[in-house]
Design a protein around this motif. Structure first.
Motif, PDB file in Angstrom:
ATOM      1  N   SER A  86       0.824  -1.217   0.000  1.00  0.00           N
ATOM      2  CA  SER A  86       0.000   0.000   0.000  1.00  0.00           C
ATOM      3  C   SER A  86       0.851   1.257   0.000  1.00  0.00           C
ATOM      4  CB  SER A  86      -0.950   0.006   1.207  1.00  0.00           C
ATOM      5  OG  SER A  86      -0.244   0.254   2.410  1.00  0.00           O
ATOM      6  N   LYS A  87       2.082   1.133   0.476  1.00  0.00           N
ATOM      7  CA  LYS A  87       2.999   2.281   0.497  1.00  0.00           C
ATOM      8  C   LYS A  87       3.713   2.464  -0.845  1.00  0.00           C
ATOM      9  CE  LYS A  87       3.804   1.763   5.467  1.00  0.00           C
ATOM     10  NZ  LYS A  87       2.713   0.856   5.766  1.00  0.00           N
ATOM     11  N   GLN A  88       3.541   1.509  -1.752  1.00  0.00           N
ATOM     12  CA  GLN A  88       4.224   1.528  -3.044  1.00  0.00           C
ATOM     13  C   GLN A  88       3.257   1.633  -4.225  1.00  0.00           C
ATOM     14  OE1 GLN A  88       7.758   0.857  -2.971  1.00  0.00           O
ATOM     15  NE2 GLN A  88       7.563   0.971  -0.760  1.00  0.00           N
ATOM     16  N   LEU A  89       2.050   2.070  -3.971  1.00  0.00           N
ATOM     17  CA  LEU A  89       1.066   2.140  -5.051  1.00  0.00           C
ATOM     18  C   LEU A  89       1.525   3.116  -6.137  1.00  0.00           C
ATOM     19  CD1 LEU A  89      -2.251   2.181  -2.990  1.00  0.00           C
ATOM     20  CD2 LEU A  89      -1.329   0.292  -4.340  1.00  0.00           C
ATOM     21  N   PRO A  90       1.194   2.832  -7.407  1.00  0.00           N
ATOM     22  CA  PRO A  90       1.650   3.689  -8.508  1.00  0.00           C
ATOM     23  C   PRO A  90       1.127   5.120  -8.409  1.00  0.00           C
ATOM     24  CG  PRO A  90       0.164   1.958  -9.300  1.00  0.00           C
ATOM     25  CD  PRO A  90       0.442   1.680  -7.862  1.00  0.00           C
ATOM     26  N   GLU A  91      -0.078   5.301  -7.879  1.00  0.00           N
ATOM     27  CA  GLU A  91      -0.603   6.659  -7.688  1.00  0.00           C
ATOM     28  C   GLU A  91      -1.407   6.704  -6.399  1.00  0.00           C
ATOM     29  OE1 GLU A  91      -4.555   6.842 -10.396  1.00  0.00           O
ATOM     30  OE2 GLU A  91      -2.672   6.760 -11.488  1.00  0.00           O
ATOM     31  N   LYS A  92      -1.476   7.893  -5.825  1.00  0.00           N
ATOM     32  CA  LYS A  92      -2.194   8.058  -4.561  1.00  0.00           C
ATOM     33  C   LYS A  92      -3.692   7.900  -4.794  1.00  0.00           C
ATOM     34  CE  LYS A  92      -2.881  11.113  -0.679  1.00  0.00           C
ATOM     35  NZ  LYS A  92      -2.909  12.442  -0.162  1.00  0.00           N
ATOM     36  N   ALA A 100     -11.844  -8.298   7.612  1.00  0.00           N
ATOM     37  CA  ALA A 100     -11.246  -6.988   7.328  1.00  0.00           C
ATOM     38  C   ALA A 100      -9.901  -7.147   6.630  1.00  0.00           C
ATOM     39  CB  ALA A 100     -11.087  -6.194   8.624  1.00  0.00           C
ATOM     40  N   MET A 101      -9.096  -8.110   7.071  1.00  0.00           N
ATOM     41  CA  MET A 101      -7.796  -8.358   6.428  1.00  0.00           C
ATOM     42  C   MET A 101      -7.992  -8.734   4.965  1.00  0.00           C
ATOM     43  SD  MET A 101      -5.430 -10.476   9.071  1.00  0.00           S
ATOM     44  CE  MET A 101      -5.161  -9.896  10.732  1.00  0.00           C
ATOM     45  N   GLN A 102      -8.942  -9.645   4.699  1.00  0.00           N
ATOM     46  CA  GLN A 102      -9.175 -10.085   3.320  1.00  0.00           C
ATOM     47  C   GLN A 102      -9.661  -8.931   2.454  1.00  0.00           C
ATOM     48  OE1 GLN A 102      -8.394 -13.285   2.010  1.00  0.00           O
ATOM     49  NE2 GLN A 102      -8.566 -11.940   0.242  1.00  0.00           N
ATOM     50  N   SER A 103     -10.553  -8.111   2.991  1.00  0.00           N
ATOM     51  CA  SER A 103     -11.052  -6.950   2.235  1.00  0.00           C
ATOM     52  C   SER A 103      -9.920  -5.970   1.953  1.00  0.00           C
ATOM     53  CB  SER A 103     -12.166  -6.250   3.016  1.00  0.00           C
ATOM     54  OG  SER A 103     -13.277  -7.084   3.144  1.00  0.00           O
ATOM     55  N   TYR A 104      -9.040  -5.775   2.931  1.00  0.00           N
ATOM     56  CA  TYR A 104      -7.886  -4.886   2.764  1.00  0.00           C
ATOM     57  C   TYR A 104      -6.992  -5.406   1.639  1.00  0.00           C
ATOM     58  CZ  TYR A 104      -3.801  -2.068   4.025  1.00  0.00           C
ATOM     59  OH  TYR A 104      -2.739  -1.182   4.007  1.00  0.00           O
ATOM     60  N   VAL A 105      -6.674  -6.694   1.684  1.00  0.00           N
ATOM     61  CA  VAL A 105      -5.825  -7.310   0.654  1.00  0.00           C
ATOM     62  C   VAL A 105      -6.461  -7.138  -0.718  1.00  0.00           C
ATOM     63  CG1 VAL A 105      -4.933  -9.519  -0.205  1.00  0.00           C
ATOM     64  CG2 VAL A 105      -4.728  -8.962   2.224  1.00  0.00           C
ATOM     65  N   LEU A 161      -8.641  -4.908  -1.727  1.00  0.00           N
ATOM     66  CA  LEU A 161      -8.639  -3.497  -2.126  1.00  0.00           C
ATOM     67  C   LEU A 161      -7.265  -3.067  -2.627  1.00  0.00           C
ATOM     68  CD1 LEU A 161     -10.003  -0.756  -2.398  1.00  0.00           C
ATOM     69  CD2 LEU A 161      -9.570  -0.370   0.041  1.00  0.00           C
ATOM     70  N   ILE A 162      -6.226  -3.419  -1.907  1.00  0.00           N
ATOM     71  CA  ILE A 162      -4.860  -3.041  -2.329  1.00  0.00           C
ATOM     72  C   ILE A 162      -4.522  -3.693  -3.664  1.00  0.00           C
ATOM     73  CG2 ILE A 162      -2.406  -3.188  -1.746  1.00  0.00           C
ATOM     74  CD1 ILE A 162      -4.069  -1.122  -0.085  1.00  0.00           C
ATOM     75  N   GLU A 163      -4.913  -4.963  -3.844  1.00  0.00           N
ATOM     76  CA  GLU A 163      -4.658  -5.647  -5.121  1.00  0.00           C
ATOM     77  C   GLU A 163      -5.354  -4.916  -6.269  1.00  0.00           C
ATOM     78  OE1 GLU A 163      -2.650  -8.232  -6.090  1.00  0.00           O
ATOM     79  OE2 GLU A 163      -1.849  -8.006  -4.047  1.00  0.00           O
ATOM     80  N   SER A 164      -6.553  -4.413  -6.025  1.00  0.00           N
ATOM     81  CA  SER A 164      -7.298  -3.739  -7.085  1.00  0.00           C
ATOM     82  C   SER A 164      -6.682  -2.392  -7.451  1.00  0.00           C
ATOM     83  CB  SER A 164      -8.762  -3.556  -6.665  1.00  0.00           C
ATOM     84  OG  SER A 164      -8.887  -2.524  -5.701  1.00  0.00           O
ATOM     85  N   LEU A 165      -5.876  -1.834  -6.546  1.00  0.00           N
ATOM     86  CA  LEU A 165      -5.257  -0.526  -6.792  1.00  0.00           C
ATOM     87  C   LEU A 165      -3.883  -0.616  -7.461  1.00  0.00           C
ATOM     88  CD1 LEU A 165      -6.135   1.199  -3.404  1.00  0.00           C
ATOM     89  CD2 LEU A 165      -7.227   1.586  -5.625  1.00  0.00           C
ATOM     90  N   LYS A 166      -3.350  -1.816  -7.552  1.00  0.00           N
ATOM     91  CA  LYS A 166      -2.009  -1.979  -8.145  1.00  0.00           C
ATOM     92  C   LYS A 166      -2.037  -1.770  -9.646  1.00  0.00           C
ATOM     93  CE  LYS A 166       0.152  -5.035  -4.796  1.00  0.00           C
ATOM     94  NZ  LYS A 166       0.682  -6.360  -4.572  1.00  0.00           N
TER      95      LYS A 166
END
Length: 84
Positions: free
Chosen positions: A15-21, A72-77, A79-84
């Protein structure tokens, strides 16, 4: 659970390395899912109306009340995957 926790921690790092904010609503979702996964249901009083950011964070986290840490962990994972 151990696999999910490792995947969650990898997603936190990613999440700290996403291509855009992400936009503010997505950032609130990331924040609230992280807090629910790591600390459980929101505690304490809702911030006053002058603390707009704190209030938005509180409300976002509060909206997940009753969600399990694993969920919550699974939803977080996801969401982050969808933002990559």
């Amino acid at each position: 659970m151990a696999d999910l926790k490792a995947t969650f921690e990898a997603a936190v790092a990613a999440s700290k390395q996403l291509p855009e904010k992400p936009d503010n609503m997505t950032l609130l979702k990331i924040y609230s899912l992280y807090k629910q996964a790591t600390e459980g249901d929101v505690q304490g009083k809702r911030p006053g109306f002058t603390d707009l950011v704190g209030r938005a964070k509180f409300d976002a986290w509060d909206s997940l009340k009753g969600t399990s840490a694993e969920e919550a962990m699974q939803s977080y994972v996801d969401l982050i995957e969808s933002l990559k």
